[in-house]
Write an enzyme that holds these catalytic residues in place. Structure first.
Site, PDB file in Angstrom:
ATOM      1  N   ASP A 215       0.848  -1.203   0.000  1.00 11.54           N
ATOM      2  CA  ASP A 215       0.000   0.000   0.000  1.00 11.54           C
ATOM      3  C   ASP A 215       0.883   1.252   0.000  1.00 11.54           C
ATOM      4  O   ASP A 215       0.628   2.204  -0.743  1.00 11.54           O
ATOM      5  CB  ASP A 215      -0.884   0.046   1.260  1.00 11.54           C
ATOM      6  CG  ASP A 215      -1.936  -1.045   1.297  1.00 11.54           C
ATOM      7  OD1 ASP A 215      -3.072  -0.785   0.889  1.00 11.54           O
ATOM      8  OD2 ASP A 215      -1.614  -2.169   1.722  1.00 11.54           O
TER       9      ASP A 215
ATOM     10  N   GLU B 179      -5.340   7.341   0.064  1.00 14.42           N
ATOM     11  CA  GLU B 179      -5.842   6.663   1.266  1.00 14.42           C
ATOM     12  C   GLU B 179      -4.824   6.640   2.415  1.00 14.42           C
ATOM     13  O   GLU B 179      -5.179   6.817   3.569  1.00 14.42           O
ATOM     14  CB  GLU B 179      -6.243   5.209   0.945  1.00 14.42           C
ATOM     15  CG  GLU B 179      -6.793   4.510   2.180  1.00 14.42           C
ATOM     16  CD  GLU B 179      -7.197   3.067   1.958  1.00 14.42           C
ATOM     17  OE1 GLU B 179      -6.990   2.529   0.854  1.00 14.42           O
ATOM     18  OE2 GLU B 179      -7.729   2.466   2.904  1.00 14.42           O
TER      19      GLU B 179
ATOM     20  N   ASP C 118      -6.365   5.124  -4.501  1.00 10.72           N
ATOM     21  CA  ASP C 118      -6.378   3.980  -3.590  1.00 10.72           C
ATOM     22  C   ASP C 118      -5.231   3.084  -4.048  1.00 10.72           C
ATOM     23  O   ASP C 118      -5.323   2.402  -5.072  1.00 10.72           O
ATOM     24  CB  ASP C 118      -7.721   3.237  -3.696  1.00 10.72           C
ATOM     25  CG  ASP C 118      -7.908   2.257  -2.541  1.00 10.72           C
ATOM     26  OD1 ASP C 118      -6.900   1.863  -1.937  1.00 10.72           O
ATOM     27  OD2 ASP C 118      -9.067   1.890  -2.282  1.00 10.72           O
TER      28      ASP C 118
ATOM     29  N   ILE D 243      -3.848   0.344  -2.958  1.00 13.00           N
ATOM     30  CA  ILE D 243      -4.369  -1.018  -3.117  1.00 13.00           C
ATOM     31  C   ILE D 243      -5.794  -0.995  -2.608  1.00 13.00           C
ATOM     32  O   ILE D 243      -6.028  -0.751  -1.418  1.00 13.00           O
ATOM     33  CB  ILE D 243      -3.600  -2.081  -2.313  1.00 13.00           C
ATOM     34  CG1 ILE D 243      -2.197  -2.244  -2.859  1.00 13.00           C
ATOM     35  CG2 ILE D 243      -4.324  -3.421  -2.402  1.00 13.00           C
ATOM     36  CD1 ILE D 243      -1.468  -3.441  -2.262  1.00 13.00           C
ATOM     37  N   ASP D 244      -6.731  -1.218  -3.491  1.00  9.99           N
ATOM     38  CA  ASP D 244      -8.101  -1.400  -3.055  1.00  9.99           C
ATOM     39  C   ASP D 244      -8.309  -2.900  -2.951  1.00  9.99           C
ATOM     40  O   ASP D 244      -7.909  -3.650  -3.851  1.00  9.99           O
ATOM     41  CB  ASP D 244      -9.063  -0.784  -4.079  1.00  9.99           C
ATOM     42  CG  ASP D 244     -10.500  -0.908  -3.612  1.00  9.99           C
ATOM     43  OD1 ASP D 244     -10.748  -0.757  -2.404  1.00  9.99           O
ATOM     44  OD2 ASP D 244     -11.373  -1.159  -4.463  1.00  9.99           O
TER      45      ASP D 244
ATOM     46  N   THR E  93      -7.269  -4.575   0.072  1.00 12.43           N
ATOM     47  CA  THR E  93      -6.053  -5.023   0.772  1.00 12.43           C
ATOM     48  C   THR E  93      -6.216  -6.468   1.245  1.00 12.43           C
ATOM     49  O   THR E  93      -5.268  -7.254   1.188  1.00 12.43           O
ATOM     50  CB  THR E  93      -5.760  -4.109   1.982  1.00 12.43           C
ATOM     51  OG1 THR E  93      -5.931  -2.752   1.566  1.00 12.43           O
ATOM     52  CG2 THR E  93      -4.352  -4.296   2.478  1.00 12.43           C
TER      53      THR E  93
ATOM     54  N   SER F  52     -12.398  -5.645  -3.963  1.00 16.91           N
ATOM     55  CA  SER F  52     -11.912  -4.456  -4.679  1.00 16.91           C
ATOM     56  C   SER F  52     -12.808  -3.970  -5.811  1.00 16.91           C
ATOM     57  O   SER F  52     -13.836  -4.562  -6.130  1.00 16.91           O
ATOM     58  CB  SER F  52     -10.493  -4.694  -5.230  1.00 16.91           C
ATOM     59  OG  SER F  52     -10.534  -5.350  -6.479  1.00 16.91           O
TER      60      SER F  52
ATOM     61  N   LYS G  90     -14.650  -5.468  -9.150  1.00 17.40           N
ATOM     62  CA  LYS G  90     -16.087  -5.712  -9.392  1.00 17.40           C
ATOM     63  C   LYS G  90     -16.630  -4.748 -10.448  1.00 17.40           C
ATOM     64  O   LYS G  90     -17.367  -5.151 -11.344  1.00 17.40           O
ATOM     65  CB  LYS G  90     -16.881  -5.572  -8.082  1.00 17.40           C
ATOM     66  CG  LYS G  90     -16.591  -6.672  -7.072  1.00 17.40           C
ATOM     67  CD  LYS G  90     -17.499  -6.571  -5.855  1.00 17.40           C
ATOM     68  CE  LYS G  90     -17.057  -5.565  -4.828  1.00 17.40           C
ATOM     69  NZ  LYS G  90     -15.764  -5.832  -4.161  1.00 17.40           N
TER      70      LYS G  90
ATOM     71  N   ARG H 192     -23.407  -2.780  -3.344  1.00 17.17           N
ATOM     72  CA  ARG H 192     -22.694  -2.561  -2.087  1.00 17.17           C
ATOM     73  C   ARG H 192     -23.752  -2.108  -1.091  1.00 17.17           C
ATOM     74  O   ARG H 192     -24.226  -0.975  -1.145  1.00 17.17           O
ATOM     75  CB  ARG H 192     -21.642  -1.477  -2.288  1.00 17.17           C
ATOM     76  CG  ARG H 192     -20.614  -1.431  -1.206  1.00 17.17           C
ATOM     77  CD  ARG H 192     -19.459  -0.533  -1.601  1.00 17.17           C
ATOM     78  NE  ARG H 192     -18.390  -0.647  -0.639  1.00 17.17           N
ATOM     79  CZ  ARG H 192     -17.446  -1.582  -0.689  1.00 17.17           C
ATOM     80  NH1 ARG H 192     -17.404  -2.432  -1.672  1.00 17.17           N
ATOM     81  NH2 ARG H 192     -16.512  -1.637   0.244  1.00 17.17           N
TER      82      ARG H 192
ATOM     83  N   ASP I 193     -12.482   4.656  -3.177  1.00 18.84           N
ATOM     84  CA  ASP I 193     -13.035   3.309  -3.374  1.00 18.84           C
ATOM     85  C   ASP I 193     -14.009   3.239  -4.547  1.00 18.84           C
ATOM     86  O   ASP I 193     -14.456   2.140  -4.911  1.00 18.84           O
ATOM     87  CB  ASP I 193     -13.753   2.833  -2.105  1.00 18.84           C
ATOM     88  CG  ASP I 193     -12.774   2.316  -1.043  1.00 18.84           C
ATOM     89  OD1 ASP I 193     -11.714   1.787  -1.429  1.00 18.84           O
ATOM     90  OD2 ASP I 193     -13.075   2.449   0.158  1.00 18.84           O
TER      91      ASP I 193
HETATM   92  N1  LIG Z   1     -17.796  -1.253   6.972  1.00 16.25           N
HETATM   93  C1  LIG Z   1     -17.442  -1.063   5.706  1.00 16.25           C
HETATM   94  N2  LIG Z   1     -18.397  -0.977   4.742  1.00 16.25           N
HETATM   95  C2  LIG Z   1     -18.068  -0.781   3.458  1.00 16.25           C
HETATM   96  N3  LIG Z   1     -16.780  -0.664   3.017  1.00 16.25           N
HETATM   97  C3  LIG Z   1     -15.791  -0.743   3.924  1.00 16.25           C
HETATM   98  C4  LIG Z   1     -16.059  -0.949   5.301  1.00 16.25           C
HETATM   99  N4  LIG Z   1     -14.878  -1.004   5.958  1.00 16.25           N
HETATM  100  C5  LIG Z   1     -13.905  -0.817   5.031  1.00 16.25           C
HETATM  101  N5  LIG Z   1     -14.451  -0.671   3.800  1.00 16.25           N
HETATM  102  C6  LIG Z   1     -13.794  -0.402   2.516  1.00 16.25           C
HETATM  103  O1  LIG Z   1     -13.971  -1.534   1.689  1.00 16.25           O
HETATM  104  C7  LIG Z   1     -12.891  -1.528   0.770  1.00 16.25           C
HETATM  105  C8  LIG Z   1     -12.774  -2.878   0.105  1.00 16.25           C
HETATM  106  O2  LIG Z   1     -13.957  -3.143  -0.556  1.00 16.25           O
HETATM  107  P1  LIG Z   1     -14.375  -4.575  -1.090  1.00 16.25           P
HETATM  108  O3  LIG Z   1     -15.070  -5.277   0.024  1.00 16.25           O
HETATM  109  O4  LIG Z   1     -15.279  -4.226  -2.220  1.00 16.25           O
HETATM  110  O5  LIG Z   1     -13.125  -5.245  -1.509  1.00 16.25           O
HETATM  111  C9  LIG Z   1     -11.718  -1.153   1.609  1.00 16.25           C
HETATM  112  O6  LIG Z   1     -10.747  -0.589   0.776  1.00 16.25           O
HETATM  113  P2  LIG Z   1      -9.168  -0.916   1.064  1.00 16.25           P
HETATM  114  O7  LIG Z   1      -8.965  -2.368   0.843  1.00 16.25           O
HETATM  115  O8  LIG Z   1      -8.530  -0.048   0.040  1.00 16.25           O
HETATM  116  O9  LIG Z   1      -8.907  -0.475   2.470  1.00 16.25           O
HETATM  117  C10 LIG Z   1     -12.304  -0.150   2.611  1.00 16.25           C
HETATM  118  O10 LIG Z   1     -12.092   1.208   2.226  1.00 16.25           O
HETATM  119 MG   LIG Z   2     -10.178   0.771  -1.020  1.00 20.68          MG
HETATM  120 MG   LIG Z   3      -7.875   0.579   3.609  1.00 21.92          MG
HETATM  121 MG   LIG Z   4      -6.666   0.746  -0.093  1.00 22.94          MG
END
Ligand SMILES: Nc1ncnc2c1ncn2[C@@H]1O[C@H](COP(=O)(O)O)[C@@H](OP(=O)(O)O)[C@H]1O
Ligand SMILES: [Mg+2]
Ligand SMILES: [Mg+2]
Ligand SMILES: [Mg+2]
Length: 335
Positions: free
Chosen positions: A47, A70, A128, A130-131, A133, A245, A248, A262, A275
């Protein structure tokens, strides 16, 4: 020259290099190289390295452009951050050319250039590094996501998805796909290895019964239970495809799936602009539609978060209204 041509090519180079550093970190990754942020989301060397690389490329090409990123360098500073800082330093330089190499201080400075507050005026980038993570850590899907926002509207998006097959029909074929979009110019993909771009678009299904759903792997990010109820209302019988991430958004934009939901799991969580910025533009440029669960457009003009929105509904334009209607039916029954 078409609009934002320079920004487009700089963003592509930056995201490609950052994606390479992620791949390299993954190969070197051992469990104790990750640390945990207060919000319990794992933050890895990758990241930080990816944010340092992209911010450095952006700063070189557009020194006056602020960046909403981020991550920040807090965990890399001082004695406590020494080990991590050294890892980020060596892995970052491992993918950069001789003339591009960065000192530890330059890396910290670059990461913290992502501290911009965002807003409705002028242009800024949203990053972002890494989206997904969690997807990265489990060897699943993740995406390096960069967008340009001008006067509160996303104008350009580039996403690197190192683990997504270039050809969805060949899941075991070449992996590493780059998705590129500029408002009004369409949506494209290419492989990491060859610069030739192919136009992408949504599948041409006309009814929801034929549709495939995409959702988060993490049930804490999007309610799986609500999604199953919505799928039932829409007559969808295929199992949902779960991936981490903004991959999708990429998948539905090229027709691998048709709907990305979502669905909020808490009343208090506020989505972050990085995001959704690049993914949402990719969807609209590929012939889809995106709103929040209340049918409101995503509002990128407020700051670092999508404070005016709740959740996300993205789908093929032809079935969008039916999807949103079902989302609202299921969610309103929970109030
Ligand atoms: N309670 C929550 N509800 C929705 N999204 C959340 C969350 N907590 C964290 N995230 C976000 O969900 C992202 C990942 O989404 P997904 O589930 O689609 O892979 C994370 O990005 P990062 O991985 O960049 O931190 C983070 O920003
Ligand atoms: Mg993200
Ligand atoms: Mg994060
Ligand atoms: Mg991230």
């Amino acid at each position: 020259m078409s609009a934002l041509a320079t920004e487009r090519s700089v963003a592509i180079q930056a995201v490609l290099q950052a994606s390479r550093v992620c791949q390299s970190v993954f190969q070197h990754l051992v469990a104790n190289e990750t640390l945990t942020k207060n919000d319990k989301s794992p933050v890895t060397v990758a990241d930080f390295s990816a944010q340092a690389i992209i911010n450095t490329y952006l700063h070189k090409a557009f020194p006056n452009d602020p960046i909403v990123g981020e991550e920040d360098s807090k965990d890399l500073r001082g004695d406590a951050g020494k080990i991590l800082r050294e890892k980020v330093h060596s892995l970052t330089n491992g993918v950069l050319d001789e003339s591009e190499k960065l000192s530890e201080d330059q890396i910290l400075e670059a990461i913290d250039r992502g501290n911009y507050a965002g807003g409705a005026k002028g242009r800024h980038w949203a990053l972002d590094p890494i989206d997904g993570t969690k997807g990265f850590l489990r060897g699943g899907q993740y995406a390096v996501c960069l967008a340009l926002i001008v006067d509160g509207q996303v104008q350009l998006g580039v996403m690197g998805t190192p683990n997504l097959p270039v050809d969805p029909a060949k899941p075991d074929g070449e992996k590493g796909t780059l998705f590129i979009t500029v408002r009004g110019q369409g949506a494209f993909q290419r492989s990491f290895s060859t610069p030739t771009e192919t136009k992408i678009h949504f599948s041409d299904i006309a009814t929801t019964e034929e549709a495939t759903f995409c959702e988060s792997v993490e049930a804490g990010h999007s309610s799986h239970g609500d999604a199953a109820e919505i799928a039932k209302l829409l007559g969808i019988s295929r199992p949902s495809v779960r991936m981490d991430s903004q991959a999708k958004y990429c998948s539905i934009s090229r027709g691998d799936g048709d709907i990305y939901l979502r669905l909020p799991t808490s009343k208090t969580y506020v989505e972050k602009i990085w995001d959704h910025a690049s993914g949402s533009l990719l969807v609209t440029e590929a012939g889809g539609k995106v709103t929040d669960v209340n049918g409101k457009p995503l509002d990128f003009s407020i700051g670092r978060t999508l404070e005016a929105n709740k959740g996300v509904v993205a789908a093929n334009t032809k079935i969008f209204d039916r999807v949103l209607e079902s989302v609202q039916k299921v969610l309103s029954s929970k109030l």
